[in-house]
Design a protein around this motif. Structure first.
Motif, short mmCIF file in Angstrom:
data_model
loop_
_atom_site.label_atom_id
_atom_site.label_comp_id
_atom_site.label_asym_id
_atom_site.label_seq_id
_atom_site.Cartn_x
_atom_site.Cartn_y
_atom_site.Cartn_z
N SER A 48 0.84 -1.21 0.00
CA SER A 48 0.00 0.00 0.00
C SER A 48 0.87 1.25 0.00
N TRP A 49 1.93 1.26 0.78
CA TRP A 49 2.84 2.42 0.82
C TRP A 49 3.47 2.65 -0.54
N LEU A 50 3.90 1.56 -1.19
CA LEU A 50 4.56 1.67 -2.49
C LEU A 50 3.60 2.17 -3.58
N ALA A 51 2.31 1.88 -3.41
CA ALA A 51 1.34 2.29 -4.42
C ALA A 51 1.18 3.80 -4.47
N TYR A 52 1.47 4.47 -3.34
CA TYR A 52 1.22 5.92 -3.26
C TYR A 52 2.48 6.74 -2.97
N SER A 53 3.62 6.08 -2.77
CA SER A 53 4.84 6.82 -2.40
C SER A 53 5.98 6.46 -3.34
N VAL A 76 11.91 2.98 -0.93
CA VAL A 76 11.31 2.27 -2.07
C VAL A 76 12.12 1.02 -2.39
N LEU A 77 13.44 1.18 -2.47
CA LEU A 77 14.32 0.04 -2.77
C LEU A 77 14.14 -1.07 -1.74
N GLU A 78 14.11 -0.70 -0.48
CA GLU A 78 14.00 -1.68 0.59
C GLU A 78 12.66 -2.41 0.54
N TYR A 79 11.57 -1.66 0.42
CA TYR A 79 10.23 -2.27 0.41
C TYR A 79 10.02 -3.12 -0.84
N MET A 80 10.53 -2.67 -1.98
CA MET A 80 10.38 -3.46 -3.20
C MET A 80 11.13 -4.79 -3.07
N ALA A 81 12.27 -4.76 -2.44
CA ALA A 81 13.03 -6.01 -2.23
C ALA A 81 12.28 -6.93 -1.28
N GLN A 82 11.72 -6.38 -0.22
CA GLN A 82 11.05 -7.20 0.79
C GLN A 82 9.72 -7.77 0.30
N THR A 83 9.08 -7.10 -0.66
CA THR A 83 7.78 -7.58 -1.16
C THR A 83 7.93 -8.40 -2.44
N TYR A 84 9.16 -8.75 -2.81
CA TYR A 84 9.37 -9.52 -4.05
C TYR A 84 8.58 -10.84 -4.06
N PRO A 85 8.62 -11.67 -2.99
CA PRO A 85 7.85 -12.93 -3.03
C PRO A 85 6.36 -12.70 -3.23
N GLN A 120 -1.09 -1.91 -9.55
CA GLN A 120 -0.90 -2.22 -8.13
C GLN A 120 0.55 -2.05 -7.69
N TRP A 121 1.48 -2.17 -8.64
CA TRP A 121 2.92 -2.04 -8.33
C TRP A 121 3.54 -0.98 -9.26
N PRO A 122 3.14 0.28 -9.15
CA PRO A 122 3.62 1.31 -10.08
C PRO A 122 5.12 1.54 -10.01
N ARG A 123 5.73 1.29 -8.85
CA ARG A 123 7.17 1.53 -8.72
C ARG A 123 7.99 0.58 -9.61
N LEU A 124 7.40 -0.53 -10.02
CA LEU A 124 8.13 -1.52 -10.81
C LEU A 124 8.71 -0.92 -12.08
N LEU A 125 7.93 -0.05 -12.74
CA LEU A 125 8.40 0.60 -13.95
C LEU A 125 8.79 2.05 -13.73
N THR A 147 10.22 3.47 -11.03
CA THR A 147 11.44 3.69 -10.25
C THR A 147 12.60 2.98 -10.93
N VAL A 148 13.65 3.71 -11.20
CA VAL A 148 14.81 3.15 -11.89
C VAL A 148 15.42 2.01 -11.07
N GLY A 149 15.72 0.94 -11.75
CA GLY A 149 16.44 -0.17 -11.12
C GLY A 149 15.56 -1.27 -10.57
N MET A 150 14.23 -1.09 -10.56
CA MET A 150 13.37 -2.10 -9.95
C MET A 150 13.26 -3.36 -10.82
N ILE A 151 13.21 -3.20 -12.13
CA ILE A 151 13.18 -4.37 -13.02
C ILE A 151 14.47 -5.16 -12.87
#
Length: 524
Positions: free
Chosen positions: A275-280, A287-296, A314-319, A321-325
């Motif tokens: 939820s935090w990543l969807a709006y922040s 962002v880097l930390e939460y994206m790594a922790q929510t990978y599974p 639902q996962w807007p940071r995936l594209l 935010t640089v480096g998430m892919i």
């Protein structure tokens, strides 16, 4: 010492910052402090002074973490190798007297003709896997099963069924539906040694084979000539994996599967981070930390949906935010993230040479004015990507109704990499794009002169800018894997080439013949 600094900058193609770091006396220890700090801290501001670009800082942070992870894994392998070398346990034959005069002494044991068995650090904690599954399912079945095994040391149908389901579910979450032979074999060994440690070695071996027996090749001479026959892998783990792959239609090409009752069960903490990543979108470190922790959690959701637009909403940071892919791809395929960027100059040179050997007419077929023999180094680096659809289209077909239709090099290129003029309205192009559903690469420039001003990846009407054409293709390929998408049949051979020959992922067991032919000419 700046070994980590130099490696990190090299891996993310930011070596031009090296002197600036050295001028500020930044060594490896200082680098770790700067890249592993809290948002808004003094260290973060100091790093920003040295590397002003946000995108470059994120790449550097990701590279340092990746190297740290690799270093940790290397140390663990070294420790395991040391254990293998120095620690051995002796299996004593009951028929041999330990007081034999011809015996050998190891530690406190003295035996003759003993079998040495290497003690390995367990790869899986089976009891924890079963108890963790209890927590996720809200049951105590696993705990009761462990207590029963401890009391009886007996494995019956009910026990082996529960163990099989729990451990294979864990295996799929961690290593996909196609784990390696090593992972399956270690899982079976851990079941036998951890849950049935009171049984004899032969009994444990039988239990290990019950859960997994690797494929073997036997040679028969019954007809007077040697005949090789492959016996496929068997056992409860292999049977369960085959069942799940069939049930959810998971093939070796990248497929999206239907929802599963046994899918990953996210915790409240996971849902909160999502939820935090969807709006922040900041701070970036969070962002880097939460994206790594929510990978599974994210991978399970992607696996269980066919609608890519839902995933990206639902996962807007995936594209965005640089480096998430890159990060998700490195989780999915460890140690393969930098293969293309590191080796493309060498690979591109060999593709260019293959095109010359086949006498590909780049003027009439591709529309490039300059003769292929006269291409510069930069033109070869980029042009080799443009050559691929034409080199790999000789066995490309698509189905139209019940008929197969031959795909030309130009048609294959259209679904892989398209050129547009600098004067074209990219926003209008983005909004009008309906033909191509899967990701593809867009180049702003002039194909005739092999001039590239800007490269993008187009996915779901989103334009993602890339630093170079090579990086654009690299990211586009990773998007296929991260979002678990099928390769377009129009350019299936091109993406199969990257899968089979560049990244060596081997999810495609039978690449097209044109891919194997070109790959036989590529050495790196």
């Amino acid at each position: 010492m700046t070994e980590l600094l130099e490696s990190a900058l090299h891996n993310c193609a930011l070596t031009h910052y090296l002197e600036k770091f050295k001028d500020n006396d930044v060594d490896d220890n200082v680098l770790k402090t700067l890249t592993d700090c809290a948002a808004g801290s003094m260290e973060e501001r100091l790093l920003a002074e040295i590397v002003p670009s946000v995108g470059h800082r994120l790449k550097l942070i990701a590279a340092v973490r990746e190297l740290g992870k690799s270093s940790s894994e290397t140390e663990q392998r070294a420790e395991r190798a040391q254990v293998e070398e120095t620690m051995k346990i002796i299996v004593i034959d009951n028929n041999i007297s330990v007081n034999s005069q011809n015996s050998e002494s190891v530690g406190d044991l003295t035996v003759d003709q003993a079998e040495a068995v290497v003690i390995l650090q367990p790869l899986f904690d089976i009891k924890s896997i079963i108890l963790k599954s209890d927590e996720e399912k809200g049951t105590t079945k696993g705990k009761q099963l462990l207590e029963e095994i401890g009391e009886t040391n007996v494995i019956n149908y009910r026990i082996k069924t529960v163990i099989k389901r729990r451990i294979v579910n864990y295996l799929v979450k961690q290593y996909s539906y196609y784990p390696s032979k090593h992972e399956k074999q270690n899982l079976a060994e851990c079941v036998a040694s951890q849950l049935f440690q009171n049984l004899s070695n032969q009994q444990q071996k039988d239990i290990m084979n019950l859960f997994y027996s690797p494929s073997t090749v036997i040679i028969s001479n019954s007809t007077g000539s040697s005949v090789r026959k492959r016996i496929p892998a068997s056992g409860l783990i292999e049977e369960r994996l085959r069942h799940l792959r069939k049930k959810y239609s998971v093939g070796l090409s990248i497929n999206v599967v239907s929802s599963s009752s046994e899918s990953y069960a996210p915790s409240e903490d996971d849902e909160g981070k999502k939820s935090w990543l969807a709006y922040s979108s900041s701070p970036q470190s969070q962002v880097l930390e939460y994206m790594a922790q929510t990978y599974p959690m994210r991978t399970a959701e992607i696996r269980n949906t066919k609608d890519i637009s839902v995933t990206l909403s639902q996962w807007p940071r995936l594209l965005e935010t640089v480096g998430m892919i890159d990060q998700d791809f490195s989780f999915r395929h460890p140690e393969k993230n930098e293969l293309m960027l590191r080796n493309w100059t060498q690979i591109g040179q060999q593709i260019w040479q293959a095109a010359k050997n086949t006498k590909l007419d780049v003027t009439n077929e591709l529309g490039v004015e300059q003769h292929i023999n006269n291409w510069t180094t930069d033109q070869v680096n980029n042009g080799s990507l443009i050559l691929l659809p034409y080199l790999l289209s000789n066995s490309a077909y698509t189905r139209s109704g019940k008929k197969r239709r031959r795909i030309t090099g130009g048609q294959s290129s259209y679904f892989f990499l398209q050129f547009v003029n600098a004067t074209e309205d990219l926003e209008a192009f983005r909004l009008s794009e309906l033909t191509r559903k899967q990701p593809f690469v867009l180049c702003v420039g002039n194909l005739k002169t092999l001039t590239i001003q800007q490269a993008y990846i187009m996915v779901e009407r989103r334009l993602i800018a890339a630093e170079t054409l090579v990086k654009a293709v690299d990211t586009c390929f990773k998007i296929f894997h991260v979002l678990q998408l099928q390769f377009p049949e129009e350019c299936y051979g091109v993406w199969s080439f990257f899968d089979h020959s560049v990244f060596k992922i081997n999810e495609i067991t039978a690449p097209p013949s044109c891919v194997l032919s070109l790959s036989s000419q590529i050495i790196f």
